[in-house]
Design a protein around this motif. Structure first.
Motif, PDB file in Angstrom:
ATOM      1  N   ILE A 170       0.829  -1.208   0.000  1.00 10.63           N
ATOM      2  CA  ILE A 170       0.000   0.000   0.000  1.00 10.63           C
ATOM      3  C   ILE A 170       0.865   1.261   0.000  1.00 10.63           C
ATOM      4  CG2 ILE A 170      -2.084  -1.053   0.960  1.00 10.63           C
ATOM      5  CD1 ILE A 170      -1.251  -0.035   3.709  1.00 10.63           C
ATOM      6  N   GLU A 173       1.523   2.360  -3.622  1.00  9.14           N
ATOM      7  CA  GLU A 173       0.259   2.910  -4.142  1.00  9.14           C
ATOM      8  C   GLU A 173       0.004   4.307  -3.582  1.00  9.14           C
ATOM      9  OE1 GLU A 173      -2.553   3.416  -6.624  1.00  9.14           O
ATOM     10  OE2 GLU A 173      -1.320   1.606  -6.706  1.00  9.14           O
ATOM     11  N   GLU A 174       0.385   4.551  -2.344  1.00  6.33           N
ATOM     12  CA  GLU A 174       0.205   5.882  -1.741  1.00  6.33           C
ATOM     13  C   GLU A 174       1.055   6.928  -2.467  1.00  6.33           C
ATOM     14  OE1 GLU A 174      -1.249   8.811   0.964  1.00  6.33           O
ATOM     15  OE2 GLU A 174      -2.003   6.879   0.270  1.00  6.33           O
ATOM     16  N   ARG A 190       2.019   6.800  -5.613  1.00 10.54           N
ATOM     17  CA  ARG A 190       1.359   6.987  -6.915  1.00 10.54           C
ATOM     18  C   ARG A 190       0.161   7.935  -6.766  1.00 10.54           C
ATOM     19  NH1 ARG A 190       1.211   3.099 -11.294  1.00 10.54           N
ATOM     20  NH2 ARG A 190       2.198   1.685  -9.846  1.00 10.54           N
ATOM     21  N   LYS A 191      -0.646   7.723  -5.748  1.00 12.58           N
ATOM     22  CA  LYS A 191      -1.831   8.542  -5.498  1.00 12.58           C
ATOM     23  C   LYS A 191      -1.448  10.012  -5.251  1.00 12.58           C
ATOM     24  CE  LYS A 191      -5.274   9.045  -1.867  1.00 12.58           C
ATOM     25  NZ  LYS A 191      -5.662   8.537  -0.554  1.00 12.58           N
ATOM     26  N   TYR A 198       7.518   0.728 -11.598  1.00 15.82           N
ATOM     27  CA  TYR A 198       7.282   0.204 -10.262  1.00 15.82           C
ATOM     28  C   TYR A 198       8.075  -1.069 -10.018  1.00 15.82           C
ATOM     29  CZ  TYR A 198       4.764  -2.048  -6.432  1.00 15.82           C
ATOM     30  OH  TYR A 198       4.447  -2.682  -5.259  1.00 15.82           O
TER      31      TYR A 198
END
Length: 177
Positions: free
Chosen positions: A23, A26-27, A29-30, A44
């Protein structure tokens, strides 16, 4: 508007073994999608906490993929398997100590254990490499204070030109491009 290539390297023994989902990557990227107006080409990698693997992945992101910005997440604490700063030092050509100093100072306002963090940043070619903590909440808390300097740093190393969104912390550029 430049396409920005952003490398995300998550170093985690357990996530890379499939014990839990990554996660943290993904954080990052967000947050970048929230902060940048540019089109982003994400690269990635999810790897175990192995110094040589981390070093080689940073080098590949910089030299082969030509990432403008490379974030690592995880492995920045004092635990035995936390070797990301050591790997980063071997991969970069020049260290930028202000990034790590500001991340620790900002985190210290939130949690006293921030003094245990060893994240750093540096340059390899035209790539800015930044170590981030492994927890998503801490990632945001660390990117927020340093983000205003990232676009100008990329300008200085002749990487992609970042156009920030209104959601991003206010960027500082002493000279206009």
């Amino acid at each position: 508007m430049d396409i920005v290539k952003i490398g995300i390297i998550t170093s985690s023994d357990r996530a890379s073994a499939g014990v839990y989902e990554d996660i943290s990557g993904e954080e990052i990227r967000k947050i970048m999608k929230e902060y940048l107006l540019n089109e982003i080409d994400f690269k990635y990698s999810l790897i175990p906490d192995e110094e040589e693997l981390i070093k080689n992945e940073i080098i590949k992101m910089a030299d082969e993929f030509k990432c403008d910005l490379i974030f690592t997440t995880g492995g920045t604490g004092p635990a035995i398997r936390d070797v990301t700063p050591e790997a980063t030092k071997k991969a970069i050509e020049r260290e930028l100590p202000g990034f790590g100093e500001l991340m620790r100072a900002s985190s210290l306002k939130i949690v006293p254990t921030a003094i245990l963090s060893r994240q750093l940043a540096g340059i390899r070619g035209n790539s800015l490499v930044i170590n981030l903590p492994g927890k998503p909440k801490a990632i945001r808390e660390c990117i927020e204070p340093i983000f205003p300097a990232i676009p100008y740093c990329l300008d200085l190393i002749e990487a992609a030109y970042i156009n920030e969104s209104e959601n991003a912390p206010k960027v500082f550029r002493p000279k206009a491009k």
